[in-house]
Design a protein around this motif. Structure first.
Motif, PDB file in Angstrom:
ATOM      1  N   PHE A   1       0.824  -1.206   0.000  1.00 25.83           N
ATOM      2  CA  PHE A   1       0.000   0.000   0.000  1.00 25.83           C
ATOM      3  C   PHE A   1       0.859   1.257   0.000  1.00 25.83           C
ATOM      4  O   PHE A   1       0.842   2.038   0.944  1.00 25.83           O
ATOM      5  CB  PHE A   1      -0.937  -0.022   1.213  1.00 25.83           C
TER       6      PHE A   1
ATOM      7  N   TYR B   1       2.196   4.558  -2.578  1.00 30.13           N
ATOM      8  CA  TYR B   1       1.950   5.240  -3.854  1.00 30.13           C
ATOM      9  C   TYR B   1       3.256   5.447  -4.610  1.00 30.13           C
ATOM     10  O   TYR B   1       4.286   5.747  -4.001  1.00 30.13           O
ATOM     11  CB  TYR B   1       1.270   6.596  -3.614  1.00 30.13           C
TER      12      TYR B   1
ATOM     13  N   TYR C   1      -5.955   3.714  -7.702  1.00 29.45           N
ATOM     14  CA  TYR C   1      -6.370   4.769  -6.770  1.00 29.45           C
ATOM     15  C   TYR C   1      -6.033   4.448  -5.309  1.00 29.45           C
ATOM     16  O   TYR C   1      -5.466   5.276  -4.620  1.00 29.45           O
ATOM     17  CB  TYR C   1      -7.873   5.041  -6.906  1.00 29.45           C
ATOM     18  N   CYS C   2      -6.410   3.231  -4.861  1.00 28.27           N
ATOM     19  CA  CYS C   2      -6.184   2.925  -3.434  1.00 28.27           C
ATOM     20  C   CYS C   2      -5.010   1.980  -3.214  1.00 28.27           C
ATOM     21  O   CYS C   2      -4.650   1.709  -2.069  1.00 28.27           O
ATOM     22  CB  CYS C   2      -7.452   2.362  -2.802  1.00 28.27           C
TER      23      CYS C   2
ATOM     24  N   CYS D   1     -13.400   1.607  -5.663  1.00 27.94           N
ATOM     25  CA  CYS D   1     -12.962   2.922  -6.166  1.00 27.94           C
ATOM     26  C   CYS D   1     -13.694   3.258  -7.468  1.00 27.94           C
ATOM     27  O   CYS D   1     -14.113   4.394  -7.682  1.00 27.94           O
ATOM     28  CB  CYS D   1     -11.455   2.932  -6.407  1.00 27.94           C
TER      29      CYS D   1
ATOM     30  N   TYR E   1       0.577   6.841   2.159  1.00 32.19           N
ATOM     31  CA  TYR E   1       0.102   5.971   3.227  1.00 32.19           C
ATOM     32  C   TYR E   1       0.848   6.269   4.505  1.00 32.19           C
ATOM     33  O   TYR E   1       2.070   6.433   4.498  1.00 32.19           O
ATOM     34  CB  TYR E   1       0.323   4.500   2.855  1.00 32.19           C
TER      35      TYR E   1
ATOM     36  N   VAL F   1      -4.711   6.302   4.342  1.00 33.79           N
ATOM     37  CA  VAL F   1      -4.309   7.220   3.287  1.00 33.79           C
ATOM     38  C   VAL F   1      -4.375   8.655   3.806  1.00 33.79           C
ATOM     39  O   VAL F   1      -5.340   9.040   4.469  1.00 33.79           O
ATOM     40  CB  VAL F   1      -5.238   7.081   2.054  1.00 33.79           C
TER      41      VAL F   1
ATOM     42  N   GLU G   1      -9.661  11.647  -1.777  1.00 33.45           N
ATOM     43  CA  GLU G   1      -9.961  10.982  -0.509  1.00 33.45           C
ATOM     44  C   GLU G   1     -11.457  11.112  -0.174  1.00 33.45           C
ATOM     45  O   GLU G   1     -12.089  10.170   0.288  1.00 33.45           O
ATOM     46  CB  GLU G   1      -9.108  11.611   0.593  1.00 33.45           C
TER      47      GLU G   1
ATOM     48  N   PHE H   1     -11.083   6.525   0.949  1.00 37.13           N
ATOM     49  CA  PHE H   1     -10.032   5.520   1.124  1.00 37.13           C
ATOM     50  C   PHE H   1      -9.999   4.910   2.523  1.00 37.13           C
ATOM     51  O   PHE H   1      -9.523   3.804   2.711  1.00 37.13           O
ATOM     52  CB  PHE H   1      -8.656   6.150   0.861  1.00 37.13           C
ATOM     53  N   ASN H   2     -10.435   5.709   3.517  1.00 37.63           N
ATOM     54  CA  ASN H   2     -10.236   5.256   4.903  1.00 37.63           C
ATOM     55  C   ASN H   2     -11.517   4.783   5.584  1.00 37.63           C
ATOM     56  O   ASN H   2     -11.657   4.896   6.799  1.00 37.63           O
ATOM     57  CB  ASN H   2      -9.589   6.377   5.724  1.00 37.63           C
TER      58      ASN H   2
ATOM     59  N   SER I   1     -12.174  -0.834   4.525  1.00 36.19           N
ATOM     60  CA  SER I   1     -10.924  -0.777   3.749  1.00 36.19           C
ATOM     61  C   SER I   1      -9.708  -0.825   4.668  1.00 36.19           C
ATOM     62  O   SER I   1      -8.737  -1.530   4.403  1.00 36.19           O
ATOM     63  CB  SER I   1     -10.858   0.510   2.917  1.00 36.19           C
TER      64      SER I   1
ATOM     65  N   ARG J   1      -6.902  -3.779   4.795  1.00 33.26           N
ATOM     66  CA  ARG J   1      -5.455  -3.537   4.611  1.00 33.26           C
ATOM     67  C   ARG J   1      -4.650  -4.106   5.779  1.00 33.26           C
ATOM     68  O   ARG J   1      -3.589  -4.691   5.585  1.00 33.26           O
ATOM     69  CB  ARG J   1      -5.188  -2.042   4.485  1.00 33.26           C
TER      70      ARG J   1
END
Ligand SMILES: [Zn+2]
Length: 209
Positions: free
Chosen positions: A4, A6, A40-41, A81, A115, A120, A131, A136-137, A141, A145
């Protein structure tokens, strides 16, 4: 290994599919293009399988119908997403204010999102916008993760144990050549187990299939 994260540079497309008149045909190319992860995520598609992922139109079909089957407009995204993004496209005012959803081909994702552990954090107005729209959070999710990262850690520990076992067997075999035959099945079993664990790690973390 934490999948996770970017990317810190823009993605240059590597796949060159022929033209298709039905955009889902591009999915296998997009899957390879983006390392089996949601653009995206960053969720890897390994644990959930590629059915939980789809083809995202960066510029939505409703507003840009001529781009429906154009590869450069297509991205690989998890269904969550993809669904949340829907038909979003920024107005010209929003675009000027930097309130767009970034993508890895046109932007450096790390400039907008990063992250912190499994959550995120936005780093720009575009990151904040993304976001907000893609959420994302949300609890599910974040928990998912944590689960994936926990499995990766366990698999890594097991991989390290197996590597140490194989090294030790090799050392013993050198020291006591008369024991090579006796040690051989143990070594083969550890090697087979290691192949399995490395396969799990690839599935959990994305990367080449
Ligand atoms: Zn996603």
């Amino acid at each position: 290994m934490n999948p996770f994260l970017y990317p810190k540079s823009q993605h240059r497309r590597t796949q060159q599919p022929r033209s298709y008149s039905h955009y889902p045909s591009y999915k296998p190319f997009l899957r390879a293009e983006f390392g089996r992860q949601c653009v995206y995520c960053r969720l890897p598609d390994g644990p959930k399988g590629q059915d939980a992922f789809g083809v995202d139109h960066y510029r939505p079909r409703s507003l840009f119908p001529t781009l429906e089957n154009v590869y450069s407009n297509l991205l690989y995204a998890c269904n969550c997403c993809n669904r949340r993004k829907g038909d979003f496209w920024p107005t010209s005012d929003e675009m000027r204010a930097g309130q767009f959803i970034p993508n890895p081909c046109d932007h450096v994702m790390f400039d907008h999102l990063r992250y912190q552990s499994v959550r995120v954090v936005a780093r720009s107005p575009a990151g904040e916008r993304a976001e907000k729209i893609l959420m994302f959070n949300d609890d599910e999710s974040v928990q998912y993760r944590e689960f994936v990262v926990g499995l990766i850690q366990l698999a890594e520990q097991q991989r390290n144990r197996l590597r140490a076992t194989i090294t030790e067997i090799e050392r013993q075999s050198e020291l006591f050549p008369n024991r090579i035959q006796a040690l051989s099945p143990e070594k083969t079993s550890a090697e087979n187990e290691l192949i399995k664990i490395e396969h799990y790690l690839l599935r959990l973390g994305g990367g080449p299939s």
